[in-house]
Design a protein around this motif. Structure first.
Motif, PDB file in Angstrom:
ATOM      1  N   UNK A   1       0.841  -1.199   0.000  1.00  0.00           N
ATOM      2  CA  UNK A   1       0.000   0.000   0.000  1.00  0.00           C
ATOM      3  C   UNK A   1       0.874   1.247   0.000  1.00  0.00           C
ATOM      4  N   UNK A   2       2.011   1.124   0.639  1.00  0.00           N
ATOM      5  CA  UNK A   2       2.871   2.285   0.875  1.00  0.00           C
ATOM      6  C   UNK A   2       4.332   1.860   0.855  1.00  0.00           C
ATOM      7  N   UNK A   3       5.160   2.667   0.233  1.00  0.00           N
ATOM      8  CA  UNK A   3       6.613   2.498   0.332  1.00  0.00           C
ATOM      9  C   UNK A   3       7.152   3.588   1.256  1.00  0.00           C
ATOM     10  N   UNK A   4       8.054   3.195   2.138  1.00  0.00           N
ATOM     11  CA  UNK A   4       8.636   4.148   3.086  1.00  0.00           C
ATOM     12  C   UNK A   4      10.146   4.175   2.890  1.00  0.00           C
ATOM     13  N   UNK A   5      10.684   5.376   2.686  1.00  0.00           N
ATOM     14  CA  UNK A   5      12.125   5.561   2.511  1.00  0.00           C
ATOM     15  C   UNK A   5      12.707   6.170   3.777  1.00  0.00           C
ATOM     16  N   UNK A   6      13.706   5.476   4.346  1.00  0.00           N
ATOM     17  CA  UNK A   6      14.402   5.995   5.528  1.00  0.00           C
ATOM     18  C   UNK A   6      15.900   5.928   5.266  1.00  0.00           C
ATOM     19  N   UNK A   7      16.569   7.037   5.497  1.00  0.00           N
ATOM     20  CA  UNK A   7      18.024   7.123   5.331  1.00  0.00           C
ATOM     21  C   UNK A   7      18.663   7.136   6.711  1.00  0.00           C
ATOM     22  N   UNK A   8      19.689   6.283   6.913  1.00  0.00           N
ATOM     23  CA  UNK A   8      20.309   6.145   8.218  1.00  0.00           C
ATOM     24  C   UNK A   8      21.782   6.514   8.171  1.00  0.00           C
ATOM     25  N   UNK A   9      22.242   7.042   9.274  1.00  0.00           N
ATOM     26  CA  UNK A   9      23.677   7.203   9.504  1.00  0.00           C
ATOM     27  C   UNK A   9      23.864   7.153  11.012  1.00  0.00           C
ATOM     28  N   UNK A  10      24.177   5.934  11.516  1.00  0.00           N
ATOM     29  CA  UNK A  10      24.283   5.679  12.956  1.00  0.00           C
ATOM     30  C   UNK A  10      22.929   5.898  13.649  1.00  0.00           C
ATOM     31  N   UNK A  11      22.942   6.196  14.946  1.00  0.00           N
ATOM     32  CA  UNK A  11      21.734   6.419  15.747  1.00  0.00           C
ATOM     33  C   UNK A  11      20.799   5.200  15.718  1.00  0.00           C
ATOM     34  N   UNK A  12      21.385   4.045  16.073  1.00  0.00           N
ATOM     35  CA  UNK A  12      20.663   2.779  16.029  1.00  0.00           C
ATOM     36  C   UNK A  12      19.399   2.796  16.896  1.00  0.00           C
ATOM     37  N   UNK A  13      19.522   3.289  18.119  1.00  0.00           N
ATOM     38  CA  UNK A  13      18.372   3.277  19.036  1.00  0.00           C
ATOM     39  C   UNK A  13      17.215   4.119  18.499  1.00  0.00           C
ATOM     40  N   UNK A  14      17.529   5.308  17.974  1.00  0.00           N
ATOM     41  CA  UNK A  14      16.488   6.155  17.402  1.00  0.00           C
ATOM     42  C   UNK A  14      15.816   5.474  16.215  1.00  0.00           C
TER      43      UNK A  14
ATOM     44  N   UNK B   1       7.863   0.457  -5.319  1.00  0.00           N
ATOM     45  CA  UNK B   1       6.854  -0.185  -6.175  1.00  0.00           C
ATOM     46  C   UNK B   1       5.431   0.182  -5.780  1.00  0.00           C
ATOM     47  N   UNK B   2       5.214   0.740  -4.572  1.00  0.00           N
ATOM     48  CA  UNK B   2       3.867   1.126  -4.149  1.00  0.00           C
ATOM     49  C   UNK B   2       3.433   2.395  -4.874  1.00  0.00           C
ATOM     50  N   UNK B   3       2.147   2.697  -4.815  1.00  0.00           N
ATOM     51  CA  UNK B   3       1.612   3.890  -5.490  1.00  0.00           C
ATOM     52  C   UNK B   3       1.915   5.178  -4.728  1.00  0.00           C
ATOM     53  N   UNK B   4       2.276   5.044  -3.455  1.00  0.00           N
ATOM     54  CA  UNK B   4       2.601   6.221  -2.655  1.00  0.00           C
ATOM     55  C   UNK B   4       3.911   5.975  -1.928  1.00  0.00           C
ATOM     56  N   UNK B   5       4.714   7.013  -1.815  1.00  0.00           N
ATOM     57  CA  UNK B   5       5.996   6.889  -1.134  1.00  0.00           C
ATOM     58  C   UNK B   5       6.085   7.919  -0.016  1.00  0.00           C
ATOM     59  N   UNK B   6       6.544   7.463   1.154  1.00  0.00           N
ATOM     60  CA  UNK B   6       6.685   8.325   2.318  1.00  0.00           C
ATOM     61  C   UNK B   6       8.165   8.507   2.642  1.00  0.00           C
ATOM     62  N   UNK B   7       8.620   9.762   2.591  1.00  0.00           N
ATOM     63  CA  UNK B   7       9.957  10.091   3.066  1.00  0.00           C
ATOM     64  C   UNK B   7       9.858  10.290   4.576  1.00  0.00           C
ATOM     65  N   UNK B   8      10.633   9.512   5.341  1.00  0.00           N
ATOM     66  CA  UNK B   8      10.502   9.530   6.798  1.00  0.00           C
ATOM     67  C   UNK B   8      11.880   9.571   7.459  1.00  0.00           C
TER      68      UNK B   8
ATOM     69  N   UNK C   1       4.656  12.692   2.278  1.00  0.00           N
ATOM     70  CA  UNK C   1       4.009  11.623   1.512  1.00  0.00           C
ATOM     71  C   UNK C   1       3.676  12.139   0.116  1.00  0.00           C
ATOM     72  N   UNK C   2       4.060  11.367  -0.913  1.00  0.00           N
ATOM     73  CA  UNK C   2       3.939  11.813  -2.306  1.00  0.00           C
ATOM     74  C   UNK C   2       3.476  10.634  -3.173  1.00  0.00           C
ATOM     75  N   UNK C   3       2.642  10.885  -4.202  1.00  0.00           N
ATOM     76  CA  UNK C   3       2.363   9.821  -5.170  1.00  0.00           C
ATOM     77  C   UNK C   3       3.666   9.386  -5.855  1.00  0.00           C
ATOM     78  N   UNK C   4       3.883   8.102  -5.931  1.00  0.00           N
ATOM     79  CA  UNK C   4       5.149   7.606  -6.480  1.00  0.00           C
ATOM     80  C   UNK C   4       5.375   8.065  -7.915  1.00  0.00           C
ATOM     81  N   UNK C   5       4.327   8.000  -8.722  1.00  0.00           N
ATOM     82  CA  UNK C   5       4.483   8.390 -10.126  1.00  0.00           C
ATOM     83  C   UNK C   5       4.933   9.835 -10.248  1.00  0.00           C
ATOM     84  N   UNK C   6       4.415  10.672  -9.361  1.00  0.00           N
ATOM     85  CA  UNK C   6       4.766  12.084  -9.392  1.00  0.00           C
ATOM     86  C   UNK C   6       6.213  12.293  -8.933  1.00  0.00           C
ATOM     87  N   UNK C   7       6.595  11.598  -7.852  1.00  0.00           N
ATOM     88  CA  UNK C   7       7.969  11.724  -7.360  1.00  0.00           C
ATOM     89  C   UNK C   7       8.976  11.281  -8.410  1.00  0.00           C
TER      90      UNK C   7
END
Length: 954
Positions: A319-332, A394-401, A481-487
């Motif tokens: 239903x939703x794709x979620x993008x998360x970028x990490x650099x350390x901060x494991x607990x968070x 691949x989902x129709x909506x993508x969430x940058x988080x 949150x953005x429509x994937x096709x648009x992003x």
């Protein structure tokens, strides 16, 4: 007792602690005169034989107060419990139920303070066997050395009082008064004494000359009496350094007042400071401490994460794709992922880019399964990592988080619903709250010079300005949150902004330039650590460099933005559309449960919002309802300024200069009240677009009331009254009446610019059969002692119910449902058996399902009876007075039955016929349903609202 009868009463002594002879005679001069003339031996004898019906026996108990604030205590209840009056009921156990007979005696407060004083000591200096049964009786028994050490309510501080007025101590010592409270209630308040540190009698009278005039006229005993009666709710200051405006706007404060825990925000404020309880502490947290606590909480959850793997396995199409970028901060990261998983139980395609972490993040697969995790050997930065992840979506909506967030319940679902609400929504952002409980942003503004501003940073998240949906310039990439096709069509974030800063502002601008909307939705709530925020020299330099890039790339867009100035924040917080911006002014926030014309006002607001208008609701008077109740009653695109009142209007109009295309003013008396403020601030508003919505024409109703009740009026004729009533209407381009009849009255006053706007209702007929229903129903608000609804109920119970009992039997009952203003005495209603009073019912449908006949025995009224429309819409036939039938324009005998002018015999006969004749009942029911469909069409209502608006603005 024998001594009292033989001598004590002749010496004006009190017979017991519960009756104060001296106070009774001083308060009721007619009784004192009668005692002096020998008609009564004492005030007590008068009270026992006659005065108990309506008089108060003691300075610390008011019969009127007790009955007004306990409306369920009717004469029927007193009779059933063998009580003569409210005081008898109070002393017989009512006080033990934490009821109060005086604003200055709250048993809950008193018991708390007395228990502190007597802790680890023999209670009250008496044996356990002799301890009084109740707090009220106890207080009257206490010595002044104890009673003057504890509060009896949040409205009087005896310790401060005696320190401030040492002469009172001497009066207590010599027996003139029994306690500090006794002095204040019986003498101090009449002689400009202040009751506690947080209220200054001198300041209040000087600050508000109108109050001083009312006191001189005998309308109030003191400034404090006015403050407790009206001033607190009007937002007036009790002392120079005590401002309650912000405090009264807090969600928890309003909820506590509505639930009855406190009478007003002043009492709540006193309690909060007195108790020094963390639950009542509203001081801002130090942000660094709050951030450390947030991180500590995250670290505390890592043990559980080791034992329970987070499952993001996605068996079906996500239903939703979620993008998360990490650099350390494991607990968070683990706390953010757990929050995401708990927040949304649908299929999530979780895409994680680990940008060269060195902590436990490199082993993230041990803690998270089903995610697409890419570990980079270099720090690619936020922007490039997001674009890399976008290719995998691949989902129709993508969430940058962000990984330093915690989502409030329902945040993801609310954002998806908003995204899918229109094909033109290109991005959705939410209300971001920092760890110190204050806002990071409620949407963001882009200035003409390319600078940006997080709207309402450092404000309370519950402030009204942060809690309505609107289109904005951009929202933070912490949650976007953005429509994937648009992003993907935009190529993700522009890599010119690598490694970060200004990429989400540029992204949203490109969406807007393609014709899409960026929507801020306050139901999407995110707690954000702002871990990545930095004020280092390198970060500042990067921000400045990327701002120059942004200005160069978006120069065409920026030319139409507002100049960078905090004074432009209100104008810049929302993107302009072609729809009008409307300021809607009413007596109070128009909740539907209030009745009395507020339902129609609420419908107007809904109609304006439904048709795309940006609506701001501004109440003239302050009332305290919980925020959940307020926001549940309005469309989420409406700004409801629950924390404002008439005293704020002057500065508000200046602050909101240029913000409104039209001003819709509910009720003529409100226009008259604010007219000087409107004149003063015309330079900040549009020249046209002012609408007076009369709701009801008062003059005919007042003349009708005088005639019905046999009152001595002003002897002005109707034309004179109409001219006076609408003297202020010249200011408005359009005047709205609710019926053709009232439109004629307005024209008769000399105003031809009149439109007609009735009610908006959909028919929702209840299904209960005729035979399964019983009883009579009345619905209507009782706003004040002169309410037409209260008059009609009293008349019906006095004159009609006895006739109905002869025809329908003694079991016939009337259920009266509706809002009652706190403190309004239901008076004579308590004297009648056969009536059930239901206050504050949120859903009336159950009452429409149960009852067979609706009665509307109104004897004087203005406007149009919504309660009749609503009852008919629910399929409950109505018997109404001819006054209401004339206002409705309905046909007696067809879609409604007539109760005469009203006339008791005619009304009783009509009710009896409708109550017993099923065939007639069905006929009237169907005809009334058809009439509501014709007269109250929501589509017709919407059209009329917009026509009125356009006519006023043209």
């Amino acid at each position: 007792m024998e001594y009292y009868l033989q001598a004590g009463q002749l010496l004006k002594q009190s017979p017991n602690k519960w009756f104060d002879e001296t106070w009774y005679l001083a308060t009721y001069s007619d009784v004192a005169d009668a005692v002096a003339s020998g008609q009564w031996k004492s005030g007590f004898q008068h009270y026992v034989q006659h005065g108990y019906r309506e008089r108060s026996p003691h300075w610390l108990f008011s019969e009127e107060y007790y009955r007004s604030f306990n409306p369920e205590l009717t004469s029927f209840v007193f009779s059933a419990e063998g009580c003569a009056n409210g005081y008898d009921h109070y002393l017989s156990g009512g006080e033990c139920g934490y009821r109060s007979g005086s604003v200055f005696f709250d048993p809950g407060v008193f018991s708390c303070f007395i228990s502190r004083i007597t802790h680890n000591a023999e209670p009250y200096g008496q044996t356990t066997d002799s301890k009084p049964d109740s707090d009220y009786s106890l207080f009257l028994t206490l010595s002044d050395s104890i009673s003057d050490r504890c509060r009896t309510s949040w409205y009087f501080d005896p310790v401060w009082y005696l320190d401030r007025y040492p002469e009172v101590r001497e009066l207590i010592r010599n027996g003139t008064y029994t306690s500090a409270l006794h002095h204040y209630v019986t003498a101090g308040q009449y002689n400009q004494y202040s009751p506690q540190a947080s209220f200054s009698e001198e300041f209040y009278r000087e600050k508000y000359p109108d109050v001083a005039a009312c006191i001189s006229a005998g309308l109030f005993r003191s400034g404090y009496d006015h403050f407790l009666t009206a001033g607190a709710s009007e937002g007036r200051l009790p002392a120079p350094d005590v401002s309650l405006a912000h405090y009264a706007s807090l969600a928890t404060v309003r909820a506590d007042i509505e639930s009855g825990l406190f009478r007003d925000p002043y009492a709540h404020w006193i309690a909060a400071h007195e108790k020094q309880d963390p639950r009542f502490c509203y001081d801002d947290l130090e942000e660094m401490d709050a951030k450390l606590a947030f991180c500590r909480l995250a670290r505390g959850l890592t043990v559980q994460s080791g034992r329970s793997v987070l499952d993001f396995t996605c068996p079906d199409h996500p239903v939703l794709s979620v993008i998360i970028v990490l650099h350390n901060q494991f607990a968070l990261t683990l706390m953010a992922l757990a929050s995401l998983r708990d927040n949304f139980d649908g299929n999530i395609e979780l895409i994680i880019i680990d940008s060269c972490s060195h902590d436990e993040t490199v082993h993230l697969e041990r803690y998270v399964q089903g995610a697409k995790i890419t570990h980079l050997r270099y720090n690619a930065g936020f922007l490039l990592s997001c674009n890399m992840a976008l290719e995998q979506v691949t989902a129709n909506a993508v969430l940058y988080l962000n990984n330093d967030v915690r989502l409030a319940p329902g945040a993801v679902r609310a954002a998806l619903n908003r995204l899918h609400s229109s094909p033109y929504v290109g991005a959705v952002g939410g209300k971001i709250i920092r760890t110190n409980g204050l806002l990071q942003e409620a949407g963001s503004i882009i200035w003409r010079d390319g600078g940006t501003l997080g709207y309402l940073r450092d404000h309370d998240p519950n402030c009204p300005e942060a809690n309505f949906v609107r289109d904005v310039d951009y929202c933070s990439g912490a949650f976007l949150l953005v429509p994937t096709s648009l992003a993907k069509s935009l190529g993700g974030f522009d890599e010119s902004y690598c490694p970060a800063y200004f990429e989400e502002a540029d992204f949203c601008v490109r969406l807007i330039r393609k014709g899409y909307r960026v929507v801020y939705d306050p139901s999407v709530v995110i707690e954000h650590l702002e871990f990545g925020s930095s004020t280092s020299e390198a970060s500042i330099a990067l921000m400045q460099r990327n701002k120059r890039v942004f200005v160069q790339r978006q120069a065409e867009f920026l030319r139409d933005q507002l100049p960078a100035h905090l004074g432009n924040a209100v104008l810049g917080r929302s993107r302009r559309s072609a729809a009008p911006r409307v300021l809607f002014i009413e007596d109070r926030v128009p909740l539907r449960s209030l009745g009395s014309g507020y339902v129609r006002s609420n419908d107007i607001v809904r109609s304006l919002a439904r048709q795309g208008c940006a609506v701001t609701v501004f109440p003239i008077n302050t009332h305290y309802h919980s925020l959940s109740r307020i926001y549940g009653d309005f469309p989420d695109t409406v700004e409801v300024l629950f924390d404002r009142s008439a005293v704020d209007l002057d500065t508000f109009l200046e602050e909101r200069a240029g913000s409104f295309d039209a001003v819709w003013i509910g009720r003529t008396h409100n226009l008259a009240r604010i007219l000087p403020v409107l004149h003063k601030n015309t330079r900040y508003m549009a020249a046209k677009g002012f609408i007076l919505d009369t709701e009801a024409v008062a003059s005919p109703r007042l003349l009708m009331r005088e005639r019905v009740l046999g009152l001595n009026g002003t002897h002005e004729d109707l034309d004179e009254k109409l001219r006076a009533e609408f003297e202020c209407a010249y200011f408005c381009q359009q005047i709205v009446a609710v019926t053709g009849q009232e439109a004629d009255f307005i024209r008769r006053a000399g105003h031809m610019n009149v439109s007609i706007l009735g009610h908006a209702l959909k028919t929702e007929p209840t299904r209960t059969s005729f035979s399964a229903r019983n009883g009579l129903l009345f619905v209507g608000a009782v706003i004040d002692a002169h309410s037409p609804n209260l008059d009609s109920l009293l008349w019906f119970m006095r004159d009609v119910i006895p006739l109905l009992r002869e025809k329908l039997g003694d079991d016939i009952r009337l259920t009266a449902v509706g809002f009652r203003t706190r403190g309004v005495d239901l008076g004579g209603l308590r004297e009648f058996d056969g009536i059930d009073v239901i206050e504050g019912a949120d859903d009336l449908r159950e009452y429409y399902e149960q009852h067979r006949v609706f009665v509307a025995p109104t004897r004087f009224a203005g406007g149009i009876p919504y309660k009749v429309h609503e009852s008919a819409a629910h399929g409950v036939p109505v018997v109404a007075s001819d006054i209401l039938i004339g206002q409705l324009g309905w046909t007696a005998g067809k879609d409604i039955l007539s109760g005469g002018a009203p006339d008791a015999a005619t009304f009783a006969e009509a009710v009896t016929t409708l109550y017993q004749n099923e065939e007639l009942w069905e006929q009237v029911r169907q005809e009334a349903l058809h009439r509501v469909e014709t007269d109250c069409s929501p589509a017709k209502f919407d059209t009329s609202v917009m026509e009125i608006l356009k006519e006023a603005c043209r």
